[in-house]
Scaffold this active site. Sequence first.
Site, PDB file in Angstrom:
ATOM      1  N   GLY A 239       0.756  -1.246   0.000  1.00  9.91           N
ATOM      2  CA  GLY A 239       0.000   0.000   0.000  1.00  9.91           C
ATOM      3  C   GLY A 239       0.785   1.295   0.000  1.00  9.91           C
ATOM      4  N   CYS A 346     -11.699   3.238 -29.617  1.00 11.04           N
ATOM      5  CA  CYS A 346     -12.931   3.962 -29.929  1.00 11.04           C
ATOM      6  C   CYS A 346     -13.736   4.293 -28.685  1.00 11.04           C
ATOM      7  CB  CYS A 346     -13.756   3.122 -30.888  1.00 11.04           C
ATOM      8  SG  CYS A 346     -12.796   2.696 -32.335  1.00 11.04           S
TER       9      CYS A 346
HETATM   10  N1  LLP Z   1      -1.437  -7.028  -0.887  1.00  8.81           N
HETATM   11  C1  LLP Z   1      -2.735  -7.142  -1.226  1.00  8.81           C
HETATM   12  C2  LLP Z   1      -3.581  -8.122  -0.533  1.00  8.81           C
HETATM   13  C3  LLP Z   1      -3.265  -6.320  -2.236  1.00  8.81           C
HETATM   14  O1  LLP Z   1      -4.549  -6.427  -2.572  1.00  8.81           O
HETATM   15  C4  LLP Z   1      -2.420  -5.386  -2.904  1.00  8.81           C
HETATM   16  C5  LLP Z   1      -2.943  -4.525  -3.966  1.00  8.81           C
HETATM   17  C6  LLP Z   1      -1.061  -5.326  -2.517  1.00  8.81           C
HETATM   18  C7  LLP Z   1      -0.613  -6.159  -1.496  1.00  8.81           C
HETATM   19  C8  LLP Z   1      -0.084  -4.394  -3.155  1.00  8.81           C
HETATM   20  O2  LLP Z   1      -0.426  -3.066  -2.966  1.00  8.81           O
HETATM   21  P1  LLP Z   1       0.589  -1.891  -3.389  1.00  8.81           P
HETATM   22  O3  LLP Z   1       1.799  -1.997  -2.498  1.00  8.81           O
HETATM   23  O4  LLP Z   1       0.941  -2.080  -4.807  1.00  8.81           O
HETATM   24  O5  LLP Z   1      -0.179  -0.653  -3.153  1.00  8.81           O
HETATM   25  N2  LLP Z   1      -4.743  -1.287  -9.963  1.00  8.81           N
HETATM   26  C9  LLP Z   1      -4.635  -0.276  -8.926  1.00  8.81           C
HETATM   27  C10 LLP Z   1      -4.036  -0.827  -7.650  1.00  8.81           C
HETATM   28  C11 LLP Z   1      -4.760  -2.027  -7.092  1.00  8.81           C
HETATM   29  C12 LLP Z   1      -4.139  -2.591  -5.847  1.00  8.81           C
HETATM   30  C13 LLP Z   1      -4.751  -3.894  -5.471  1.00  8.81           C
HETATM   31  N3  LLP Z   1      -4.148  -4.542  -4.344  1.00  8.81           N
HETATM   32  C14 LLP Z   1      -3.856   0.905  -9.481  1.00  8.81           C
HETATM   33  O6  LLP Z   1      -3.455   0.867 -10.638  1.00  8.81           O
HETATM   34  O7  LLP Z   1      -3.661   1.895  -8.790  1.00  8.81           O
END
Ligand code: LLP
Length: 421
Positions: A239, A346
């Site tokens: 996160g 499109c």
């Molecule tokens: N752990 C779990 C259980 C998760 O669901 C996620 C991300 C992470 C770790 C990794 O999170 P990060 O460190 O990358 O913030 N497609 C979206 C982001 C979706 C994140 C989903 N879960 C975007 O492009 O911003």
Amino acid sequence: MHHFKYKNGALHCEDVSIRDIADQVGTPFYLYSTATLKRHFQAFDSGFDGVDHLTCFAVKACSNIAVLNLFGQMGGGADIVSGGELFRAMKAGVDPKKIIYSGVGKTLAEMREAMYAGILMFNVESPQELDRLQDVGAELGGTARIAFRINPDVDPKTHAYISTGLAKNKFGVPAGEALQEYLRARDMENIEIVGVSCHIGSQLTQIEPFIEALRKIKVFVGRLEKEGITIKYLDLGGGVGITYDDERPPHPSDYAKAVREELADMDCTLILEPGRVISGNAGILVTEVQYTKVNSGGENDKRFVIVDAAMNDLTRPALYGAYHEIIPVREGGESMEQVDIVGPICETGDFMARDRMMPEVAQGDLLAIMSSGAYGFSMSSNYNSRLRAAEVLVSDSRFQIIRYREEVEDLLRGESISALG
Ligand code: LLP
């Protein structure tokens, strides 16, 4: 800090000219810097030096096996959410004992595969999932190591689509119900309780929500201890945000420091699941300008730069209204103009940037869409029957195609014309 810099007016990735890559590979393509990937992994992981911990890269952020292999070699594990990601992590050589399986909808087949592979832990997100996992354990004659993912009901203050730790979100088990589930799990023959997990959202730019969640988890772990349940692993999820525009997310070392202070009195192995903070600024999407045009007739003339990358390649702007910095690969001149940078799909939602002040560009110029190394290629699709882009990895003065551009035959793989008459 990343390794995409101008040298003599030409954008380079480490020591390789991006124009040179484009001439050999074609466009669009994703481009990753090994030095940046390693640096970011190291910067994150070293924040926890001296603490028993495991950094499990969130495979969904950047799933190419070359990238996963790099982190595996650095001692990292993987956070997976599907059988496909398990397959990738294993093919990349990630140690199965360093794989964590998250997600609300694990199927029977996926559970079997992960059990068979001998992963470290399942993060269970519902009572029914626990029951199913017990059945799979019994069927395979093994024990499934589990944590429950606790939904701490904390506001991560991020985009609503990527907030996961609020009670109204589909994720995890509410703290109030989780104790009962742990007690149930304790009595299950093929289940071993090893941890507690939580993940409250993505692209967080403040430390406070993480700490608020952590405090709630600590209280919960105290309750478990009173019931005689001890926890080996505390999984804090991912996160930590990055800078796309003018965000000021915490430095990974500050995040680590805050977490460590909060956990000083706890005796367990910490698991972290970073994705974006490691790969986000280590990758870019390179695209070529196809046309420029001015649509007049509205209130103002509207200038469009039409490129060969689209929302199927990088969906973040269309899906979240996300901002990505866009810079010319040949350093821009003085003359600036306000443009929409759009793809060929499109849909009006197919844009990379809107009303963006950019140095003037012309047909044939290359543009670099920055900060595309997380949730870039991994979210791409074949919409409009477009071929998925190539992925390229640079290391020092060399580059390698780590995924070939798709060919038209790939589009039809598995399809057939009906024989039903
Ligand atoms: N752990 C779990 C259980 C998760 O669901 C996620 C991300 C992470 C770790 C990794 O999170 P990060 O460190 O990358 O913030 N497609 C979206 C982001 C979706 C994140 C989903 N879960 C975007 O492009 O911003």
